[in-house]
Write a protein that holds these residues in place. Structure first.
Motif, PDB file in Angstrom:
ATOM      1  N   ASP A 123      40.340  38.815  47.980  1.00  0.00           N
ATOM      2  CA  ASP A 123      41.079  40.070  48.163  1.00  0.00           C
ATOM      3  C   ASP A 123      41.861  40.498  46.918  1.00  0.00           C
ATOM      4  O   ASP A 123      41.891  41.674  46.575  1.00  0.00           O
ATOM      5  N   GLU A 124      42.521  39.535  46.268  1.00  0.00           N
ATOM      6  CA  GLU A 124      43.438  39.919  45.184  1.00  0.00           C
ATOM      7  C   GLU A 124      42.745  40.724  44.088  1.00  0.00           C
ATOM      8  O   GLU A 124      43.208  41.820  43.749  1.00  0.00           O
ATOM      9  N   ARG A 135      40.027  42.358  44.240  1.00  0.00           N
ATOM     10  CA  ARG A 135      39.492  43.614  44.801  1.00  0.00           C
ATOM     11  C   ARG A 135      40.599  44.666  44.899  1.00  0.00           C
ATOM     12  O   ARG A 135      40.442  45.803  44.462  1.00  0.00           O
ATOM     13  N   ILE A 136      41.734  44.258  45.458  1.00  0.00           N
ATOM     14  CA  ILE A 136      42.854  45.199  45.609  1.00  0.00           C
ATOM     15  C   ILE A 136      43.356  45.644  44.236  1.00  0.00           C
ATOM     16  O   ILE A 136      43.630  46.818  43.991  1.00  0.00           O
ATOM     17  N   LEU A 137      43.431  44.665  43.349  1.00  0.00           N
ATOM     18  CA  LEU A 137      43.920  44.971  41.999  1.00  0.00           C
ATOM     19  C   LEU A 137      42.977  45.944  41.289  1.00  0.00           C
ATOM     20  O   LEU A 137      43.423  46.883  40.621  1.00  0.00           O
ATOM     21  N   TRP A 183      37.330  37.895  39.264  1.00  0.00           N
ATOM     22  CA  TRP A 183      38.498  37.911  38.382  1.00  0.00           C
ATOM     23  C   TRP A 183      38.103  38.228  36.941  1.00  0.00           C
ATOM     24  O   TRP A 183      38.827  38.908  36.216  1.00  0.00           O
TER      25      TRP A 183
END
Lengths: 277, 837
Positions: free
Chosen positions: B584-585, B587-589, B552
């Motif tokens: 995941d969050e 990474r996707i972002l 993050w």
């Protein structure tokens, strides 16, 4: 059909003929037929400063009803790329919104969440898909919500008046209707607007998985809309004069053009939108 | 360019064409530019059967006359390379075609002028000075090109990066086209590969940006005039200029005040000392700076995304700028280097050198960039980077070139400016590795290895946030409580409260990495990017072994850099290995931010840019890249009708190429291959599906939800179901089998709504004289339908009547009669059946 927003200084009386005698920034006033059939507006949606998707609305017909009333039919579509929220998938929402210009009309929409990461020719999967119609009779305070396909219908009553509007907070098309209902809109004044909210505002955030339909739970409330100030805003490089309106208790801020359309909004929780040039 | 434009183009062009004289008639010339290749195919179809198919077939020749060489041999080589690459791309549009290429001076010397070669479909390329054919070809047209300007009708354009493309009948030929690619300055033609050609009769580019496009009136082919429907795009009209020698600052008075532009120019002038000192450049000619208030405005004028771009041919720098912004020198250095030391195809070297006057990018030294890349194992070798192309847009992915910049800085320090200049000049003309050894006295590899040894192993955290502190501390009780409160407020989006609690938590325990991270994310939400960066760096130092925190923090740092326009720093953070190691969050972002980095957040502007780039990719046969770009548009906006049609065209294009290629291969080497051209039919089907989606969405009756859920496409009606499906095709042996591919193609074009292309392919089938009446009726029926769509009522009537006469299928007969009813009454009555038989 929509309003024109003009403001006058707090405390001063409006002049007799605002169009001739007053500077244009002094008044809020409704203009008829600001939309022509086929007109389309598209908003770029952002979440925490990342492009989230778009929302488009188009006036598909404008017709005169028996009794002299006029009805406008809008189609509205929202596409969200959920990767901006750190989630896979995309959300599609489309709706048909009917306005009787003298009052609210039924509202029909479809909503579906597609779980794949990217667009694909052969995309088939879905997380959910539903088709709802919401009708409100404001004077009687009755509403009816029908989910097509399942045949489920919910009926109920809510406190309402003839001024009550059906308002889905997600749909900018509904906000246009709110401004249309006002003849004049002075800066600094707070205006109460009774509304029925058919569904809750979707909460978008990184930690909230968007994996199901918004619960249908109509509630009646009165929004307090304050025209706070006139200011210059930047829309993708174009600098425009706009009226900043705060909507309580939703925490929503809207920037309204001198022609009454929504130019920009901020839900105070990361979601913003701006009208595309 | 949208399919809608294409259809308009095709309709307009066809409406202007003389009436067809029956099924075997040769199609008339009427543009647009894309019809050049249709004409090549029509010529092929008209050629002697033994020459157009089978193992003895010959190429369909196209002549290309380009400009004679000039005085700058490097530029000549670059232009020749560009021309060869362009022509090799173009001739793939029809696998049986081949370019016959000659420079203008050889054409004269070898007495080819006026020869049969020039009577074929012809491409004329160059400047009026290097290729006098350009001037000849503009006669009888509304175009004027000289060494100063391009004139279209009464409108005049000046500039060094202008390229005009137009199509006209070949005045030396009989029923062939000339495609003219003309520029006042030779350097402008170096951008040829990035110019999307096709849907209009003419188009004027300035540095890759379409300035004007439109159609011609073809009613008098020897005296073409402009037709209505000119499209003129913003091109710095009504802009003002402030001259602060050697910088000329251009701005729009509605966006900037003259005094601001002047201040900008004076700032640039103050920075000139760097250019002189580091690169020893002669700056007397100066350069142009164009200022834009936003990415969208810049996109409108330049068609180039990113906050800064350089038009080398024009010697101009285009920037998004607001008063107070820091301004990097590299774009100006690039222009001046190009001009002073000469044009080069070693773009990596050019860009690397242009970084030297500042010695840093985005506030960080080149050495620090190189060290960070080396630490990640991503510092590429100089010999790979020096010749690398595509660095004119540093926003578009040139992270690694920063390492090359650092290496060149080292070489400059070691060997001095004269050696560097000599290397640059000599590297233009030969092997840059050999020239490096000759000039520097050591090999490139050895010099680079020495430099790498001297690279710092550790980079300070305040500069690059590359370190992780290894110790992990548990927060104390009070700090943990406050952190928990702050986290709850953060998740509830009560930012003010969250900030208060988190700051109090840090007062109790300053080493709370999580608190720093949440403060960084809060600052980013609020638009305080500097503060976000500081907290994110602190969080990284304190991340310990917490992969979520590290991921993050990297993503927040990357987003903050991106928001400040520091795209290389953003790219470095968002691609950090810590990101995929986390949840995941982030990474996707991170992937999502990387995808949209440097492009305007405006969905419309981004779609416009991606669509144009996809068209360029398609022109260069990079189908996968083109498809990726269009899929990006559709991921964000599945209801984009134009994107659906564009995707359909990309897949159809791919299908056609491979189908033609396989068919040709089978003919040339019969019995040696088992490849079946029909194996590529899945591409045509996919294309059909996309174009059907586009048509359904355009009707307004369907939404992307319907289409994605397969409710309509699987079983519902198609947009033009009347045309029939499940067609029986006559066996491949008839007519050399070409009718099958023409029919497949016509079907694809038919579904894509490209009536002209569909009609062209159907006519080619008719010309083959297939003796299967029902198939012929079907072809005539579809041709009639296409012609009705193009409002060519006379031809439509003829073809439909003939179809009706020979058809046996009752269903089709009913459809034909229904179409005949749509014919305008007078027109249908006035035309005796069989008039043109």
């Amino acid at each position: 059909m929509v309003s024109a927003v003009l403001a006058f200084p707090a405390g001063s009386a409006p002049p007799q003929n605002p169009l001739q005698a007053a500077p244009p920034e002094l008044f809020v006033e409704v203009l008829e037929d600001a939309w022509a059939v086929g007109d389309e507006k598209t908003y770029t949606l952002m979440f925490d400063r990342a492009p989230l998707g778009s929302q488009a609305m188009r006036l598909v017909s404008l017709r005169r009803l028996p009794g002299g009333e006029r009805e406008a039919v809008f189609q509205q579509r929202i596409s969200l790329d959920l990767r901006a929220l750190g989630q896979e998938g995309s959300l599609e929402h489309s709706g048909t919104i009917r306005y009787r210009l003298s009052g609210p009309g039924p509202y029909h929409y479809r909503e579906g969440l597609l779980t794949e990461n990217r667009y694909d020719t052969y995309r088939k999967g879905k997380n959910y898909h539903r088709n709802l119609s919401v009708e409100l009779e404001p004077a009687a305070g009755t509403y009816q919500i029908t989910e097509h396909g399942t045949g489920e219908t919910t009926r109920g009553t809510l406190p309402g008046t003839t001024e009550t509007l059906l308002l889905d907070l997600l749909l900018l098309g509904h906000w246009e209707r709110v401004f249309e209902a006002r003849a004049r809109w002075p800066v600094g004044e707070t205006l109460p607007q009774p509304v029925v909210l058919p569904t809750s505002m979707p909460r978008l955030d990184f930690h909230l998985a968007l994996d199901g339909p918004r619960p249908v739970a109509p509630q009646a409330t009165t929004l307090q809309i304050v025209v706070e100030a006139k200011e210059e805003i930047d829309l993708f490089g174009a600098r425009l004069q706009a009226f900043r309106c705060r909507v309580e208790p939703t925490g929503l801020t809207l920037w309204i053009s001198p022609h009454g359309g929504v130019l920009r909004f901020d839900d105070g929780r990361g979601l913003t939108g701006a009208l595309e040039p | 360019m949208s399919v809608r434009q294409w259809i308009v183009a095709a309709s307009v062009a066809l409406a202007l064409m003389p009436s067809a004289a029956g099924a075997t008639e040769r199609a008339s010339l009427g543009g647009p530019i894309s019809d050049f290749w249709n004409q090549v195919k029509r010529d092929w179809a008209d050629s002697i059967p033994g020459l157009r198919s089978g193992s003895q077939q010959t190429y369909q020749w196209i002549s290309l006359v380009y400009g004679s060489p000039g005085e700058d041999s490097v530029l000549d080589n670059m232009l020749a390379h560009e021309m060869r690459t362009w022509s090799s791309m173009m001739q793939r549009k029809w696998v049986r075609s081949m370019f016959w290429k000659k420079p203008y001076d050889r054409l004269q010397r070898e007495s080819f002028y006026g020869s049969r070669a020039l009577r074929k479909n012809l491409v004329v390329m160059g400047t009026p000075a290097s290729n006098p054919l350009i001037v000849e070809m503009t006669e009888g047209t509304p175009f004027v090109v000289d060494d100063q300007l391009v004139r279209i009708g009464q409108r005049e354009y000046r500039g060094t990066s202008l390229v005009l493309a137009f199509i006209r009948p070949n005045p030396m030929g009989d029923g062939s086209y000339v495609l003219v690619l003309a520029a006042p300055h030779r350097q402008a033609l170096l951008g040829l590969l990035a110019l999307p050609l096709g849907p209009t009769d003419y188009v004027l580019f300035r540095g890759g940006h379409v300035v004007e496009s439109g159609f011609l009136d073809w009613s008098q082919p020897d005296q073409l005039t402009l037709s209505s429907g000119r499209e003129i795009n913003p091109d710095h009209q009504a802009w003002h200029e402030v001259d602060t020698p050697p910088v000329r600052v251009h701005f729009h008075p509605a966006e900037f005040r003259a005094v601001q532009a002047e201040a900008f120019g004076k700032d640039r002038r103050a920075g000139l000392q760097k250019l002189r000192d580091f690169l020893g450049l002669d700056l007397t000619d100066g350069w142009d700076e164009y200022l834009y208030p936003s990415l969208d405005v810049k996109m409108l004028h330049t068609s180039s995304p990113g906050s800064t771009s350089v038009d080398l041919a024009a010697g101009a720098v285009h920037r998004v700028w607001q008063p107070g912004d820091a301004v990097a020198s590299w774009p100006a250095a690039m222009v001046m280097l190009w001009r002073a030391w000469g044009a080069t195809d070693l773009q990596g070297l050019l860009y690397g050198l242009s970084l030297l006057p500042d010695g840093e990018l985005e506030g960080q030294s080149l050495q620090a960039w190189a060290a960070r890349l080396a630490a990640r194992g991503e510092l590429a070798r100089a010999e790979q980077l020096i010749p690398r192309q595509g660095f004119q847009e540093p926003d578009g992915g040139s992270l690694q070139i920063l390492g090359l910049g650092a290496f060149l800085q080292h070489v400059l320090d070691e060997r001095g400016l004269e050696a560097m200049e000599l290397f640059y000049r000599q590297a233009r003309t030969g092997s840059f590795r050999r020239k490096f050894r000759e000039v520097m006295g050591t090999s490139l590899s050895r010099a680079e290895a020495d430099w790498r040894k001297a690279l710092p192993g550790q980079v300070g955290p305040s500069a690059m946030a590359g370190d992780h502190r290894t110790t992990e501390q548990l927060p104390s009780g009070i700090a943990a409580d406050r952190l928990q409160q702050g986290e709850a407020m953060f998740l509830a989006r009560q930012d003010t409260e969250a900030r208060r609690w988190l700051q109090r938590a840090l007062e109790a325990d300053p080493d709370l990495g999580q608190a720093h991270l949440l403060l960084a994310r809060l600052a980013f939400r609020a638009g305080n990017d500097m503060e976000a960066q500081e907290h994110a760096r602190q969080a990284l130092l304190l991340a310990g072994n917490d992969p979520a925190l590290a991921a993050w923090a990297r993503v927040t740092l990357g987003r903050a850099h991106a928001a400040r326009g520091e795209l290389q720093a953003a790219r470095l953070e968002l691609t950090d290995p810590a990101v995929p190691a986390g949840p995941d969050e982030p990474r996707i972002l991170a992937d999502y931010w990387l995808e949209s980095l440097g492009i305007s957040p405006s969905r419309a502007a981004a779609a416009r840019y991606l669509s144009q780039q996809a068209e360029i990719d398609l022109q260069s046969y990079r189908w996968e890249d083109a498809e990726k770009r269009v899929l990006r548009i559709l991921t964000a906006d599945p209801g984009n009708v134009d994107a659906h049609h564009q995707l359909a065209r990309i897949r159809l294009h791919k299908y056609q190429y491979w189908y033609d290629f396989a068919a040709l291969y089978n003919e040339l080497f019969p019995g040696t291959t088992r490849s079946d051209p029909d194996q590529y039919f899945y591409l045509a089907q996919s294309s059909r599906r996309e174009s059907r989606k586009g048509a359904l969405l355009a009707s307004g009756e369907y939404t992307p939800m319907d289409l994605d859920l397969g409710e309509i496409l699987a079983s519902g009606p198609g947009p033009r179901q009347s045309a029939g499906s499940g067609v029986f095709l006559p066996r491949a042996g008839i007519g050399g089998g070409q009718h099958r591919q023409h029919f497949r193609r016509a079907e694809g074009y038919f579904l894509a709504g490209d009536w002209k292309q569909a009609a062209s392919n159907l006519k080619a089938i008719l010309a083959m004289g297939i003796p299967v009446s029902n198939f012929r009726a079907l072809v005539l029926f579809r041709l009639g339908f296409c012609e009705q769509q193009m409002e060519r009522w006379d031809d439509a009537g003829l073809h439909l009547i003939e179809a009706n006469r020979i058809v046996r299928d009752r269903g089709m007969k009913a459809e034909i009669l229904r179409l005949l009813q749509h014919q305008p009454a007078k027109k249908a009555a006035a035309e005796p059946p069989g008039r043109k038989r």
